[in-house]
Enzyme design. Structure first.
Site, PDB file in Angstrom:
ATOM      1  N   LYS A   2       0.843  -1.211   0.000  1.00 30.24           N
ATOM      2  CA  LYS A   2       0.000   0.000   0.000  1.00 30.24           C
ATOM      3  C   LYS A   2       0.872   1.254   0.000  1.00 30.24           C
ATOM      4  CE  LYS A   2      -3.717  -2.542   2.169  1.00 30.24           C
ATOM      5  NZ  LYS A   2      -4.316  -3.027   3.402  1.00 30.24           N
ATOM      6  N   GLN A  39      -4.250  -1.517   9.606  1.00 36.39           N
ATOM      7  CA  GLN A  39      -4.134  -2.862   9.031  1.00 36.39           C
ATOM      8  C   GLN A  39      -4.697  -3.910   9.997  1.00 36.39           C
ATOM      9  OE1 GLN A  39      -2.970  -3.565   5.810  1.00 36.39           O
ATOM     10  NE2 GLN A  39      -3.823  -5.568   6.309  1.00 36.39           N
ATOM     11  N   ASP A  97     -10.892   2.770   3.704  1.00 37.24           N
ATOM     12  CA  ASP A  97     -11.200   1.345   3.587  1.00 37.24           C
ATOM     13  C   ASP A  97     -12.714   1.126   3.519  1.00 37.24           C
ATOM     14  OD1 ASP A  97      -9.415  -0.686   3.263  1.00 37.24           O
ATOM     15  OD2 ASP A  97      -8.918  -0.911   5.378  1.00 37.24           O
TER      16      ASP A  97
END
Ligand code: NAP
Length: 303
Positions: free
Chosen positions: A54, A98, A121
């Site tokens: 990412k 994460q 997200d």
């Protein structure tokens, strides 16, 4: 006739090229630099590799990108305070924590602490609600489902009026992609059915699908004879079915298979995604897209 293979690798590269131009223009014309922070707790090898990918992508696009590594034993309170710090940081437009988090931390509490307007997200309940309402309410779309929609649209399939059947009802794939496809608007407006383990006749539903999206996590669940000739098949499943030695590195690597019997299905479908190289490469790209959208929103520009 063999199906068109929808390459997620190629589509993702195309979108990143578009994003790079957008990021350059944002910097030049508006002095806006999209900012993304990835927060990693502990050193889980899979999480480290996801976060690294990412960050690499954010860096290549010219973002202001920050990786914040925290020790495995960070307290929930300290992690919440860190999220709050980034919520208030004007240089940051996207916050990604994460997963998974260590057991002593309440994952839901941490995800819900992210400012919904920086939740790239798209896991925050506010954004899940916005997705259901649709239209301009839906600021971000969750990354894997958004990638699926892009693959369908860019492969030229008409979604309006199409029978879309989604196999699986998870919160990260099945439910959101079903919601995306049923919205009234471009790239959607479909008639959507969701099937799951409680469905009586899976085969009959799959056979009706003009667009079949399979996210069950069961290798080879969808049989070739369940596919309507000419249908668009999006195989989200990523299943480790063994190991092989990589020709490049000489090291063992997992053998991955989708939820659809690809070799046989490609002789019936009109278009199909491979595994790997289909939906997988799209997820990070859509995270980058959400971060650019967020940066524009925060700058008061049309998103
Ligand atoms: P999940 O949370 O395990 O959900 C699976 C869904 O499939 C459930 O709704 C389940 O039904 C349904 N299902 C399972 N077996 C079935 C069967 N025999 N018949 C009908 N329905 C069945 O999985 P997920 O997180 O959505 O992920 C699904 C797959 O996509 C996995 O292989 C995962 O690795 C992959 N994935 C890939 C990406 C990517 O490429 N970027 C991202 C996310 C996920 P019930 O609800 O009734 O149990």
């Amino acid at each position: 006739m063999s199906a068109k293979i929808i390459s997620g690798t190629e589509v993702a590269a195309q979108i990143r090229e578009e994003l790079k131009k957008e990021v350059d223009a944002l910097k030049e014309k508006n002095g806006v630099v999209p900012g993304l922070v990835t927060i990693l707790v502990g050193k889980n090898p899979a999480s480290v590799s996801y976060v690294t990918a990412k960050q690499k992508s954010a860096h290549e696009l010219g973002f202001y990108s920050l990786q914040d590594d925290q020790p495995e034993d960070i307290s929930e309170e300290a992690l919440l305070a860190l999220v709050d710090k980034y919520n208030k940081d004007p240089k940051i437009h996207g916050i990604l924590v994460q997963l998974p988090l260590p057991r002593h931390i309440n994952e839901k509490k941490v995800l819900n602490a992210i400012d919904p307007d920086k939740d790239v997200d798209c896991f925050h309940p506010v954004n899940v609600g916005r997705l259901m309402i649709g239209g301009s309410e839906a600021k971000f779309l969750p990354c894997t489902p958004a990638g699926i929609q892009e693959l369908i649209v860019r492969s030229g399939y008409e979604t309006s009026g199409a029978e879309v059947v989604v196999v699986g009802r998870s919160n990260i794939v099945g439910k959101p992609i079903a919601n995306i496809m049923l919205q009234k608007g471009k790239g959607a407006n479909s008639t959507v059915t969701i099937v799951h383990t409680g469905t009586k006749d899976l085969e009959a539903h799959c056979k009706r699908a003009d667009i079949l999206i399979v996210a069950a996590g069961v290798p080879g669940l969808v049989k070739p004879e369940w596919i309507k000739p000419g249908a668009c098949v999006i195989d989200v499943g990523v299943n480790r079915v063994g190991e092989k030695i990589s020709e490049k590195t000489g090291k063992p690597v997992p053998v991955l298979k989708g939820d659809v019997d690809f070799d046989a299905a490609k002789e019936i479908a009109g278009a199909i995604t491979p595994v790997p190289g289909g939906v997988g490469p799209m997820t990070i790209t859509m995270l980058m897209k959400n971060t650019v959208t967020s940066a524009k929103m925060h700058a008061g520009l049309p998103a």
